[in-house]
Design an enzyme around this catalytic site. Structure first.
Site, PDB file in Angstrom:
ATOM      1  N   TYR A 167      91.636  14.253  30.515  1.00  0.00           N
ATOM      2  CA  TYR A 167      91.466  15.093  29.319  1.00  0.00           C
ATOM      3  C   TYR A 167      92.538  16.187  29.288  1.00  0.00           C
ATOM      4  O   TYR A 167      93.245  16.376  28.291  1.00  0.00           O
ATOM      5  CB  TYR A 167      90.058  15.699  29.328  1.00  0.00           C
ATOM      6  N   LYS A 207      95.879  16.710  26.659  1.00  0.00           N
ATOM      7  CA  LYS A 207      96.177  17.916  25.879  1.00  0.00           C
ATOM      8  C   LYS A 207      97.578  18.448  26.217  1.00  0.00           C
ATOM      9  O   LYS A 207      98.317  18.903  25.347  1.00  0.00           O
ATOM     10  CB  LYS A 207      95.120  18.997  26.157  1.00  0.00           C
ATOM     11  N   SER A 225      93.649  23.109  25.259  1.00  0.00           N
ATOM     12  CA  SER A 225      92.538  23.389  26.171  1.00  0.00           C
ATOM     13  C   SER A 225      93.026  24.098  27.426  1.00  0.00           C
ATOM     14  O   SER A 225      94.130  23.847  27.915  1.00  0.00           O
ATOM     15  CB  SER A 225      91.926  22.043  26.545  1.00  0.00           C
TER      16      SER A 225
HETATM   17  N1  UFG Z   1      78.415  21.689  34.934  1.00  0.00           N
HETATM   18  C1  UFG Z   1      77.321  21.526  35.761  1.00  0.00           C
HETATM   19  N2  UFG Z   1      76.290  20.761  35.308  1.00  0.00           N
HETATM   20  C2  UFG Z   1      76.304  20.148  34.083  1.00  0.00           C
HETATM   21  C3  UFG Z   1      77.431  20.319  33.252  1.00  0.00           C
HETATM   22  C4  UFG Z   1      78.480  21.102  33.703  1.00  0.00           C
HETATM   23  O1  UFG Z   1      77.283  22.038  36.870  1.00  0.00           O
HETATM   24  O2  UFG Z   1      75.321  19.451  33.753  1.00  0.00           O
HETATM   25  C5  UFG Z   1      79.523  22.543  35.383  1.00  0.00           C
HETATM   26  C6  UFG Z   1      80.853  21.805  35.435  1.00  0.00           C
HETATM   27  O3  UFG Z   1      80.971  21.151  36.665  1.00  0.00           O
HETATM   28  C7  UFG Z   1      81.824  22.976  35.248  1.00  0.00           C
HETATM   29  C8  UFG Z   1      81.081  23.927  34.311  1.00  0.00           C
HETATM   30  O4  UFG Z   1      79.710  23.555  34.417  1.00  0.00           O
HETATM   31  O5  UFG Z   1      82.025  23.627  36.454  1.00  0.00           O
HETATM   32  C9  UFG Z   1      81.496  23.783  32.848  1.00  0.00           C
HETATM   33  O6  UFG Z   1      81.488  22.398  32.519  1.00  0.00           O
HETATM   34  P1  UFG Z   1      81.551  21.864  31.014  1.00  0.00           P
HETATM   35  O7  UFG Z   1      81.422  20.386  31.082  1.00  0.00           O
HETATM   36  O8  UFG Z   1      80.613  22.629  30.169  1.00  0.00           O
HETATM   37  O9  UFG Z   1      83.014  22.294  30.538  1.00  0.00           O
HETATM   38  P2  UFG Z   1      84.442  22.084  31.246  1.00  0.00           P
HETATM   39  O10 UFG Z   1      84.759  23.347  31.996  1.00  0.00           O
HETATM   40  O11 UFG Z   1      84.516  20.807  31.976  1.00  0.00           O
HETATM   41  O12 UFG Z   1      85.397  21.910  29.996  1.00  0.00           O
HETATM   42  C10 UFG Z   1      85.367  22.823  28.921  1.00  0.00           C
HETATM   43  C11 UFG Z   1      85.994  22.202  27.704  1.00  0.00           C
HETATM   44  C12 UFG Z   1      87.456  22.026  27.902  1.00  0.00           C
HETATM   45  C13 UFG Z   1      88.107  23.287  28.382  1.00  0.00           C
HETATM   46  C14 UFG Z   1      87.422  23.836  29.573  1.00  0.00           C
HETATM   47  C15 UFG Z   1      88.103  25.132  29.865  1.00  0.00           C
HETATM   48  O13 UFG Z   1      85.386  20.973  27.406  1.00  0.00           O
HETATM   49  O14 UFG Z   1      88.049  21.724  26.666  1.00  0.00           O
HETATM   50  O15 UFG Z   1      86.042  23.996  29.275  1.00  0.00           O
HETATM   51  O16 UFG Z   1      87.509  25.894  30.814  1.00  0.00           O
HETATM   52  F1  UFG Z   1      89.371  23.050  28.749  1.00  0.00           F
END
Ligand code: UFG
Length: 329
Positions: free
Chosen positions: A148, A152, A123
């Site tokens: 998380y 990884k 990731s």
């Molecule tokens: N976010 C919001 N509101 C929500 C959900 C998410 O504002 O309801 C924001 C998060 O704070 C973040 C962005 O949207 O800034 C993306 O969040 P996600 O939860 O969709 O994904 P993450 O970036 O946390 O994680 C994902 C994968 C990981 C990977 C990562 C790499 O789950 O495996 O992207 O960028 F490492």
């Protein structure tokens, strides 16, 4: 005429969102997918009819030996994991147990059977908080900021140690933000990540929570690199073929992203355009464990694997989820 035997490939977590797309891609490419999934988040209906399905844990060594006995697979694609950054901050032990503990059991089973080739789903979260706005190359130092991401990174290091001991030949694929859907695969999609969360909110006429609008970015929200799940599957197929042909036991790591950053607000605006719907935004506090900027330099995958992500425009990704996976939102 010689008939080539079909190569079986074990896919842990193959009934999940990415796994179920990948299983169909592998099958279409002529492999026999052996799906091992405990159905904790995956769905049996997502496993295509001609794949072999085994319900069980990736740490179940007896089951892995039995699968190998019936279908001697030369390589494993290891996708099974807990994958939510926010949840990992609240339940770190669960993440270390599910991701690291169970993978160790899997690796022991593979070592016992003499299986050396593994494609590991890592990731972008291994990178952590950047100092600049330059896309990450694989050589950038790892510095995860969530359990998380730590889990990884630990596994990548374990695979490197096993590679040095000549026990394992691994390719680590560092996923950036995966979303999208295939027009005919009918795979399941849970609203656990930003794009399906937004589309789910539109469907149910609910507001979207934006976690933090005070980051040092153009509009104050976090920047991510969104990649279409089918582009991700293409990269897996290319990496698998590379791994199967590779005789030299080196360990490789590839970023799977597009070099393009989109903020949370960019994604919301694009979803408004795709769905012709105004979205109600509720700003809330930053989510612990969220880096400000995660964008990939994927030159290595493009040059070494000959991979091109050609479906990963955010409009296209959102359009495909909205059009082809609406019933699962
Ligand atoms: N976010 C919001 N509101 C929500 C959900 C998410 O504002 O309801 C924001 C998060 O704070 C973040 C962005 O949207 O800034 C993306 O969040 P996600 O939860 O969709 O994904 P993450 O970036 O946390 O994680 C994902 C994968 C990981 C990977 C990562 C790499 O789950 O495996 O992207 O960028 F490492």
């Amino acid at each position: 005429m010689d008939v080539q035997p079909i190569t079986p490939i074990l896919i842990t977590g193959g009934a999940g969102y990415i796994g179920s797309h990948l299983t169909q891609v592998l099958q279409q490419a002529g492999y026999l997918p052996l799906v091992l999934d405990n159905l904790s988040s995956g769905q049996k209906v997502s496993v295509p009819a001609h794949a072999k399905f085994f319900e069980g844990d990736m740490g179940d060594q007896t089951l892995i030996q039995k699968i190998y006995h019936d279908y001697p697979f030369p390589a494993v694609i290891h996708l099974a994991a807990s994958i939510q950054t926010g949840e990992s901050v609240q339940h770190p032990l669960m993440y270390y147990q599910n991701n690291v503990g169970r993978t160790l059991q899997l690796l022991m089973a593979l070592q016992h059977l003499g299986i050396k080739k593994i494609l590991f789903s890592s990731s972008a979260s291994v990178y952590g908080e950047p100092n600049t706005n330059t896309p990450f190359t694989e050589n950038c130092p790892a510095s995860p900021v969530s359990p998380y991401g730590h889990s990884k990174w630990m596994l990548e290091q374990i695979l490197q140690d096993l590679n040095r001991a000549q026990t394992i030949q691994a390719i680590c694929l560092r996923y950036f933000n995966v979303a999208g859907a295939h027009p005919t695969f009918h795979t399941q999609q849970h609203a656990t990540h930003l794009i399906p969360i937004i589309l789910n909110a539109i469907k149910h006429k609910k507001p979207v929570a934006v976690f933090g609008n005070d980051y040092d970015t153009q509009d104050g929200t976090c920047i991510r690199d969104y990649i279409h799940v089918m582009d991700l599957c293409d990269a897996h197929l290319l990496a698998l073929e590379f791994l199967l042909q590779e005789t030299h036991p080196r360990s490789l790591t590839f970023n799977l992203g597009t070099h393009r950053g989109s903020s949370v607000l960019d994604i919301i605006k694009t979803a408004e355009i795709v769905t012709h719907t105004k979205i109600d935004i509720q700003y809330s506090a930053r989510r612990t464990g969220d880096p400000r900027f995660l964008v990939a330099d994927s030159t290595l995958a493009r040059t070494q694997l000959n991979w091109t992500p050609h479906r990963s425009d955010p409009w296209n990704i959102i359009h495909d989820v909205w059009t082809y996976a609406p019933c699962h939102l």
